[in-house]
Design a protein around this motif. Structure first.
Motif, PDB file in Angstrom:
ATOM      1  N   CYS A  50       0.839  -1.199   0.000  1.00 29.94           N
ATOM      2  CA  CYS A  50       0.000   0.000   0.000  1.00 29.94           C
ATOM      3  C   CYS A  50       0.873   1.248   0.000  1.00 29.94           C
ATOM      4  O   CYS A  50       1.710   1.431   0.891  1.00 29.94           O
ATOM      5  N   MET A  51       0.688   2.084  -1.016  1.00 28.94           N
ATOM      6  CA  MET A  51       1.400   3.357  -1.098  1.00 28.94           C
ATOM      7  C   MET A  51       0.499   4.484  -0.612  1.00 28.94           C
ATOM      8  O   MET A  51      -0.709   4.483  -0.869  1.00 28.94           O
ATOM      9  N   THR A  52       1.100   5.442   0.058  1.00 29.62           N
ATOM     10  CA  THR A  52       0.407   6.674   0.427  1.00 29.62           C
ATOM     11  C   THR A  52       0.940   7.780  -0.466  1.00 29.62           C
ATOM     12  O   THR A  52       2.150   8.021  -0.506  1.00 29.62           O
ATOM     13  N   VAL A  53       0.028   8.415  -1.213  1.00 28.28           N
ATOM     14  CA  VAL A  53       0.427   9.446  -2.164  1.00 28.28           C
ATOM     15  C   VAL A  53      -0.186  10.772  -1.734  1.00 28.28           C
ATOM     16  O   VAL A  53      -1.402  10.883  -1.569  1.00 28.28           O
ATOM     17  N   LEU A  54       0.658  11.775  -1.553  1.00 26.36           N
ATOM     18  CA  LEU A  54       0.225  13.100  -1.113  1.00 26.36           C
ATOM     19  C   LEU A  54       0.078  14.029  -2.311  1.00 26.36           C
ATOM     20  O   LEU A  54       0.967  14.101  -3.166  1.00 26.36           O
ATOM     21  N   GLN A  55      -1.067  14.728  -2.378  1.00 22.40           N
ATOM     22  CA  GLN A  55      -1.284  15.741  -3.407  1.00 22.40           C
ATOM     23  C   GLN A  55      -0.880  17.093  -2.834  1.00 22.40           C
ATOM     24  O   GLN A  55      -1.466  17.559  -1.864  1.00 22.40           O
ATOM     25  N   LYS A  56       0.134  17.719  -3.443  1.00 23.64           N
ATOM     26  CA  LYS A  56       0.624  18.989  -2.920  1.00 23.64           C
ATOM     27  C   LYS A  56       1.025  19.898  -4.072  1.00 23.64           C
ATOM     28  O   LYS A  56       1.846  19.523  -4.908  1.00 23.64           O
ATOM     29  N   ASP A  57       0.415  21.081  -4.116  1.00 21.90           N
ATOM     30  CA  ASP A  57       0.718  22.077  -5.149  1.00 21.90           C
ATOM     31  C   ASP A  57       0.578  21.499  -6.556  1.00 21.90           C
ATOM     32  O   ASP A  57       1.388  21.766  -7.446  1.00 21.90           O
ATOM     33  N   GLY A  58      -0.446  20.676  -6.744  1.00 20.95           N
ATOM     34  CA  GLY A  58      -0.699  20.099  -8.061  1.00 20.95           C
ATOM     35  C   GLY A  58       0.165  18.908  -8.402  1.00 20.95           C
ATOM     36  O   GLY A  58       0.063  18.354  -9.501  1.00 20.95           O
ATOM     37  N   ASN A  59       1.030  18.502  -7.480  1.00 19.72           N
ATOM     38  CA  ASN A  59       1.915  17.365  -7.716  1.00 19.72           C
ATOM     39  C   ASN A  59       1.552  16.200  -6.797  1.00 19.72           C
ATOM     40  O   ASN A  59       0.984  16.396  -5.719  1.00 19.72           O
ATOM     41  N   SER A  60       1.906  14.997  -7.235  1.00 19.22           N
ATOM     42  CA  SER A  60       1.698  13.795  -6.426  1.00 19.22           C
ATOM     43  C   SER A  60       3.049  13.276  -5.961  1.00 19.22           C
ATOM     44  O   SER A  60       3.971  13.126  -6.772  1.00 19.22           O
ATOM     45  N   VAL A  61       3.152  12.992  -4.658  1.00 12.40           N
ATOM     46  CA  VAL A  61       4.409  12.514  -4.081  1.00 12.40           C
ATOM     47  C   VAL A  61       4.119  11.313  -3.193  1.00 12.40           C
ATOM     48  O   VAL A  61       3.228  11.365  -2.335  1.00 12.40           O
ATOM     49  N   VAL A  62       4.850  10.227  -3.407  1.00 14.52           N
ATOM     50  CA  VAL A  62       4.712   9.046  -2.553  1.00 14.52           C
ATOM     51  C   VAL A  62       5.436   9.312  -1.243  1.00 14.52           C
ATOM     52  O   VAL A  62       6.641   9.589  -1.226  1.00 14.52           O
ATOM     53  N   THR A  63       4.696   9.244  -0.151  1.00 14.64           N
ATOM     54  CA  THR A  63       5.288   9.512   1.166  1.00 14.64           C
ATOM     55  C   THR A  63       5.523   8.242   1.976  1.00 14.64           C
ATOM     56  O   THR A  63       6.252   8.274   2.970  1.00 14.64           O
ATOM     57  N   ALA A  64       4.910   7.130   1.570  1.00 16.76           N
ATOM     58  CA  ALA A  64       5.107   5.874   2.301  1.00 16.76           C
ATOM     59  C   ALA A  64       4.741   4.698   1.403  1.00 16.76           C
ATOM     60  O   ALA A  64       3.891   4.825   0.519  1.00 16.76           O
ATOM     61  N   PHE A  65       5.401   3.571   1.627  1.00 14.62           N
ATOM     62  CA  PHE A  65       5.089   2.342   0.900  1.00 14.62           C
ATOM     63  C   PHE A  65       5.285   1.165   1.846  1.00 14.62           C
ATOM     64  O   PHE A  65       6.403   0.785   2.167  1.00 14.62           O
ATOM     65  N   GLU A  66       4.171   0.614   2.320  1.00 14.07           N
ATOM     66  CA  GLU A  66       4.216  -0.558   3.191  1.00 14.07           C
ATOM     67  C   GLU A  66       4.085  -1.803   2.320  1.00 14.07           C
ATOM     68  O   GLU A  66       3.059  -2.014   1.672  1.00 14.07           O
ATOM     69  N   GLN A  67       5.128  -2.631   2.313  1.00 11.36           N
ATOM     70  CA  GLN A  67       5.165  -3.784   1.424  1.00 11.36           C
ATOM     71  C   GLN A  67       4.919  -5.088   2.177  1.00 11.36           C
ATOM     72  O   GLN A  67       5.184  -5.190   3.382  1.00 11.36           O
TER      73      GLN A  67
END
Length: 310
Positions: free
Chosen positions: A229-246
């Protein structure tokens, strides 16, 4: 008496003019029917559509991943199915709503290549929207699909931004630990998504592949599976992966999979255990990557296996 005769003549001329105008619109609508997309958007249809309608269709047909169009048969087929028939158009009538807009009612029957009609298909009724631009009547919409296209493009762009962020993370953070080649191209199978404010949790079955280019073939150098499960943050129109639990490897794989995927575990298992699904997704996503980067690639090949045509 003379005034009455003049009035009658003028009324007759007006009716004739209106009838002639409607006939001209019907003839133009019949001509425009030839440019309604059927499995593809032909380049020669561009002069017969308004600029914005053609641009929307061009994006849908030519600038989205192929499976996106296939998922929406109202777009891909428009007026015919995939049974080998040809659309036969009849303009039933045209209503001019103002000086520059009109709506044509189109009746469509399916016929075979020999000209005979398909007796198993019904006559369908469609709406062809026309707009007068620089003195020419053009197609401006069809069955109100323009707004459907615009809505889907917006959804796809948001989804593509999400996928780009996930792929970038896999290349940088995961791919760096593999034996590297010339290109790292992940395959993403999305199991489920949940939005929470400006964050999106994405449960995925991801595969990281490194390739070398040999002629017109991508030769696999290394690769592996990374589900979780990846956590993706939407910030200033961009998407950034902040965590990935494998999920973990070995004996703890099933337990970690059930914990991470929760109610989505069965869907994940069906994806992860089905090689045909995985390879179909891999092929589609490689095709999209090659198209986006203008590469002259026709095949991909895993070590010890036959090349797969793209």
């Amino acid at each position: 008496m003379i005034k009455q005769i003049v009035t009658i003549i003028l009324a007759a001329l007006l009716l004739a003019a209106c009838g002639n105008k409607e006939q001209q619109l019907k003839e133009r609508a019949a001509e425009l029917c030839k440019y309604i997309p059927d499995h593809e958007l032909k380049a020669e249809s561009k002069p017969f559509m308004t600029t914005d309608f053609y641009a929307v269709l061009d994006t849908m047909f030519n600038h989205l991943p192929e499976q996106e169009a296939m998922d929406h048969e109202w777009l891909y087929y428009f007026v015919t199915g995939n049974g080998g028939t040809i659309a036969d158009f009849e303009v039933a009538g045209v209503e001019q709503t103002d000086d520059t807009h009109a709506v044509a009612t189109i009746k469509v029957r399916q016929k075979w290549e020999d000209g005979s009609f398909d007796e198993n298909s019904d006559v369908e009724e469609h709406k062809l929207y026309m707009e007068k631009v620089d003195g020419e009547w053009l197609i401006s919409d069809f069955d109100d699909h323009k707004k459907d296209c615009i809505r889907h493009i917006a959804i796809n762009r948001k989804e593509q931004t999400l996928r780009d962020a996930m792929s970038g993370y896999l290349v940088k953070e995961i791919g760096a630990h593999y034996l590297q080649g010339q290109l790292c191209i992940p395959t993403l199978l999305i199991v489920a998504e949940e939005e929470q404010g400006n964050e999106t949790r994405v449960w995925c079955d991801s595969w990281v592949y490194w390739y070398n280019i040999e002629g017109d073939t991508l030769k696999t150098v290394s690769g592996g599976n990374h589900a979780g499960c990846m956590t993706v943050l939407q910030k200033d129109g961009n998407s950034v992966v902040t965590a990935f639990e494998q999920t973990v490897d070995g004996s703890g794989n099933e337990a970690s999979g059930k914990r991470i995927f929760g109610k989505h575990y069965d869907v994940f298992q069906n994806m992860n255990s089905n090689q045909d699904v995985r390879e179909a997704a891999r092929k589609e996503q490689l095709q999209w990557y090659i198209k986006q980067h203008g590469l002259n690639i026709r095949f991909y090949q895993d070590n010890g296996w036959p090349a797969v045509e793209l």
